[in-house]
Write an enzyme that holds these catalytic residues in place. Structure first.
Site, short mmCIF file in Angstrom:
data_model
loop_
_atom_site.label_atom_id
_atom_site.label_comp_id
_atom_site.label_asym_id
_atom_site.label_seq_id
_atom_site.Cartn_x
_atom_site.Cartn_y
_atom_site.Cartn_z
N ARG A 151 61.46 28.81 -52.35
CA ARG A 151 61.81 30.08 -52.19
C ARG A 151 61.23 31.21 -53.23
NH1 ARG A 151 67.45 31.31 -53.40
NH2 ARG A 151 66.62 32.55 -55.27
N HIS A 195 66.82 35.30 -53.02
CA HIS A 195 67.71 34.81 -52.11
C HIS A 195 67.79 35.97 -51.22
CE1 HIS A 195 70.92 33.64 -49.44
NE2 HIS A 195 71.75 34.85 -49.87
N TYR A 210 68.85 33.00 -63.27
CA TYR A 210 69.09 31.39 -63.26
C TYR A 210 67.91 30.63 -63.27
CZ TYR A 210 68.77 32.85 -58.01
OH TYR A 210 68.42 33.16 -57.15
#
Lengths: 338, 415
Positions: free
Chosen positions: B305, B309, B318
């Site tokens: 990805r 998100h 993160y």
């Protein structure tokens, strides 16, 4: 007309619908070869084949999810959840998916799924085989919620539910499967053969959702109820010697507000009775509606008769169950209030 | 002394650390064998451990999984992937500019959707997840219609009821996207079961992310699909991250997601999700199984990805910045471009022209979509529309509420 108990009437409804519509399929735990633990689907797999009466794995979430998918592909599934107490693994699929597919797709998709499930106590089922969770579904936009109280209604309502293009939660009071039950466990059990509503046409007929039935006309008090409590309330009204009108809602969504309001305006006194727990139960919704619509006609506070706000205890079933004594006490309190 | 110890998985690298993708087992292109689609399970089991790859390091198509697609098909696939990327970039900016409330890019994962669609028939049904916009675009939904959904405007297919990106299309056989995770997986199985009950040859495909495989719905889907041999393709898009949750928290540590397939009795295939040809080839293989009554297939598409998100997410909190640059499977668009070049079927000029065409297409559509209104400007949906479609027919209580709202709005307008 044929004499049928409620199981036979439900079986007949599914039989009639499967014969009329090749899209009607049944699924659920033990429903196929064995015919269901309560025998509601007995003989149907033999008659319609194992592709139309599917034995399912013990996975309620999977049963409802696959029923939804089938309905999107043009079938009209009738899923059995063996006990209403087992329905919670499917709650997400029912609440977040089934109830809202029409809405979220702007009306482009719809999910005509009927979920049949036995509910209620009175069979020594303890806290995991006795629940009445109708309020949990009535609170969800997009679900119709039905609970019959006799074989005639059970068949007509189930046929109407299967023919609905909207999802229906169809709750079957299992204590009524074999006969009307007036709440007295010490009396010998009676069958439906002695009851007028045990006469059931063999063919197709509908009992419309959202139309309540006045099962006992009266002028002094209105008792609003559904399911097993219909019979308990009828017996209690008789014993109390009050000219009570007893209304069987038959479906709680849609709710027949008109019949409720007309009756309460006429009698000025009202009790709402159900077997489910009292707190935030469906009775509270009925009571609010009465308060809003009939306040100036009321001569006494509207009372609720319900199961206690505890789980359904195995050993104290008849102390938990809202039997005739609890209904009679409420009748007296309502009639004596000035 | 031996004693138990709670194991808490962690990703190999956090912000400020060097990206480390040594945990991704990558098979050389062309090495995985291609069993017959109807071969017994034990002859396909290796596919859940290896990785099906067709494009090699020199961008040539090699090995038994090479689908031998014509150059025109490859160009069409590239066009749909580039259009998806241009659409994503423009809509991400539109959200940043406050024009839409929310958006989710599929950057780096375009092949997962576009190649799969090419391997299926238009009559096959799809139950997408929320990052499958490549399906909608390659199935020919108009970009302007997708934008109207994002804007919740007067031409929104969802009538203003759904969060952006939750598209659907009855005509194009794309089911409504939920917004709740994994629910579509067992529904797709039910759809496929119905197809088999009716004796039709239409099959079904569905997608979810690595993180969503933790949901019970994923397991229901595999169980029901295998029990009834449903004609369904179950796709796990393993893009490594579920918001900030690394794929190890869904059980990806030490065992591939594809290996769940053999656990339930069906083949599981691990595929290079950034290799257009490999995704096409495994989807075709699974479709053949489904159409010939062999039942379901689980496909794990290994990808990354590259985008956040959603527009509400900040991955720099993160994971290492620019981690996608170290991703061992590269970028699906760049790899297909390089492959077309290696065939002599593609030039820098063509690429530039196509990129420009996609951008103009998207800009033109955006202009048009805005003329049908936005959440704040231009023509607006009638709020009364919110009472439609709760049921097929409006109930008396909904009718009362609709009239109550009308009164409320009338009074608001008079103030």
């Amino acid at each position: 007309m044929t004499q049928m108990n409620m199981i036979q009437a439900l079986n007949s409804a599914m039989d009639v619908m499967m014969a009329r519509d090749p899209g009607v399929v049944l699924m659920g735990e033990d429903v196929g070869y064995f015919g269901g633990v309560f025998r509601a689907t007995e003989g149907l797999q033999r008659k319609y084949g194992e592709h139309r009466v599917l034995d399912s794995p013990i996975a309620e979430g999977g049963i409802v999810a696959t029923a939804i998918g089938m309905s999107i592909n043009g079938l009209r599934p009738v899923a059995e959840i063996q006990f209403a107490d087992y329905i919670y693994p499917a709650y997400d699929q029912i609440v977040s998916e089934l109830a809202r597919i029409r809405y979220r797709s702007g009306g482009d998709f719809c999910a005509p799924v009927t979920i049949r499930t036995p509910c209620g106590g009175g069979i020594r089922g303890g806290q995991t085989h006795s629940q009445s969770p109708e309020a949990l579904f009535a609170h969800v936009s997009g679900l119709k919620v039905v609970m019959p109280s006799n074989p005639y209604d059970a068949k007509g309502l189930l046929i109407a539910s299967i023919e609905e293009d909207d999802p229906v939660i169809f709750l079957e009071p299992k204590r009524l499967y074999n006969g009307p039950f007036d709440g007295d466990p010490n009396k010998p059990a009676v069958g439906w053969n002695s009851h007028a509503r045990g006469d059931v046409p063999e063919g197709h007929y509908r009992v419309e959702l959202g139309v309540a039935d006045i099962v006992r006309p009266g002028s002094k008090l209105t008792i609003i109820t559904y399911g097993t409590m219909v019979h308990v309330c009828l017996a209690a009204a008789e014993k109390a010697g009050v000219d009570a009108e007893v209304i069987d809602l038959r479906s709680i969504v849609p709710l027949d507000v008109e019949t409720i309001v007309n009756s309460v305006k006429k009698t000025g006194r009202c009790i709402v009775a159900h077997e489910a727990t009292r707190f935030a139960g469906f009775g509270a919704e009925v009571l609010s509606t009465i308060q809003e619509e009939c306040f100036w006609h009321l001569e006494a506070p509207v009372l609720r008769v319900a199961g206690w706000d505890t789980p359904y205890p195995h050993a104290f079933e008849w102390e938990y169950f809202p039997g005739q004594a609890r209904v009679i006490a409420a009748i007296k309190a309502t009639m004596e209030a000035s | 002394m031996m004693r138990s110890r709670l194991h808490v998985p962690r990703p190999p690298a956090r912000p400020g650390e060097k990206p480390d993708f040594s945990y991704v087992a990558v098979s050389p292109a062309g090495t995985a064998a291609r069993p017959d689609p109807n071969a017994p399970l034990n002859e396909t089991e290796f596919l859940s451990r290896e990785m099906v790859r067709v494009l090699d390091d020199n961008h040539r198509a090699v090995g038994p999984w090479n689908p031998h697609l014509a150059a025109a098909d490859l160009e069409l696939g590239l066009r749909h992937m580039m259009l998806t990327r241009a659409f994503d970039d423009r809509m991400h900016r539109a959200q940043r500019g406050g024009k839409i409330t929310f958006y989710m890019k599929s950057t780096g994962e375009e092949a997962v959707s576009v190649a799969a669609n090419m391997a299926l028939k238009p009559s096959d049904m799809m139950f997408p997840a929320y990052r499958n916009q490549g399906l909608h675009i390659s199935r020919g939904l108009k970009i302007v219609d997708l934008m109207c959904q994002l804007l919740s405007n007067t031409r929104d297919m969802c009538k203003g009821r759904q969060l952006p990106v939750m598209y659907h299309s009855v005509e194009s056989n794309l089911f409504s996207i939920s917004g709740n995770l994994a629910t579509q997986f067992p529904q797709a199985v039910g759809w496929a079961m119905a197809s088999a009950i009716k004796g039709e040859d239409r099959i079904c495909a569905t997608w979810l992310g690595d993180g969503s495989t933790a949901e019970a719905d994923f397991h229901y889907a595999l169980l029901f699909a295998q029990i009834y041999k449903a004609p369904v393709i179950l796709n796990v898009v393993n893009n490594q991250w579920a918001i900030s949750t690394f794929q190890t928290f869904a059980g990806g540590e030490g065992r591939s997601f594809a290996s769940r397939g053999p656990g339930y009795g069906m083949p599981g295939i691990r595929v290079d999700g950034n290799d257009f040809l490999a995704v096409y080839a495994v989807t075709q293989w699974a479709a053949e199984r489904a159409r010939t009554g062999a039942g379901p297939t689980l496909i794990e598409l290994v990808t990354y990805r590259a985008a956040p998100h959603s527009t509400s997410d900040d991955p720099s909190r993160y994971r290492p910045k620019d981690e996608e640059k170290s991703w061992p499977l590269g970028d699906p668009v760049a790899r297909l471009q390089a492959h077309l070049r290696s065939l002599g079927a593609w030039s820098d000029e063509q690429e530039k022209a196509l990129a420009q065409e996609c951008e103009e297409h998207v800009n033109q559509a955006w202009k048009e979509a805005n003329t049908y209104g936005t959440l704040t400007d231009g023509p607006q949906l009638d709020p009364a529309i919110m009472f439609q479609d709760v049921f097929k027919e409006e109930t008396p209580s909904l009718a009362r509420q609709r009239m109550q709202l009308a009164q409320e709005l009338k009074e608001r307008a008079q103030k």
